[in-house]
Motif scaffolding. Structure first.
Motif: not given
Length: 52
Positions: A47-50, A18-21, A27-30
């Motif tokens: 943060r992706a979880k937020w 998983r990419q956390p940011y 919508r790009s993930a890092f």
């Protein structure tokens, strides 16, 4: 996967795939938090979880 990587996955502090940011503009993930998005030059990276 090392012992510490396995411990992070089991504890829920991290996952291996998983990419956390995520950039809210494109919508790009890092894996790391950038100050500006390298894909679209946006400044809203969280943060992706937020976001989910």
């Amino acid at each position: 996967m090392g012992v510490f990587d396995k411990a992070k996955v089991v504890s829920g502090l991290g996952t291996a795939d998983r990419q956390p940011y995520v950039c809210l503009s494109c919508r790009s993930a890092f894996e790391i938090q950038y100050h500006s998005c390298p894909a679209c030059d946006g400044y809203d990276i969280r943060r992706a979880k937020w976001v989910e």
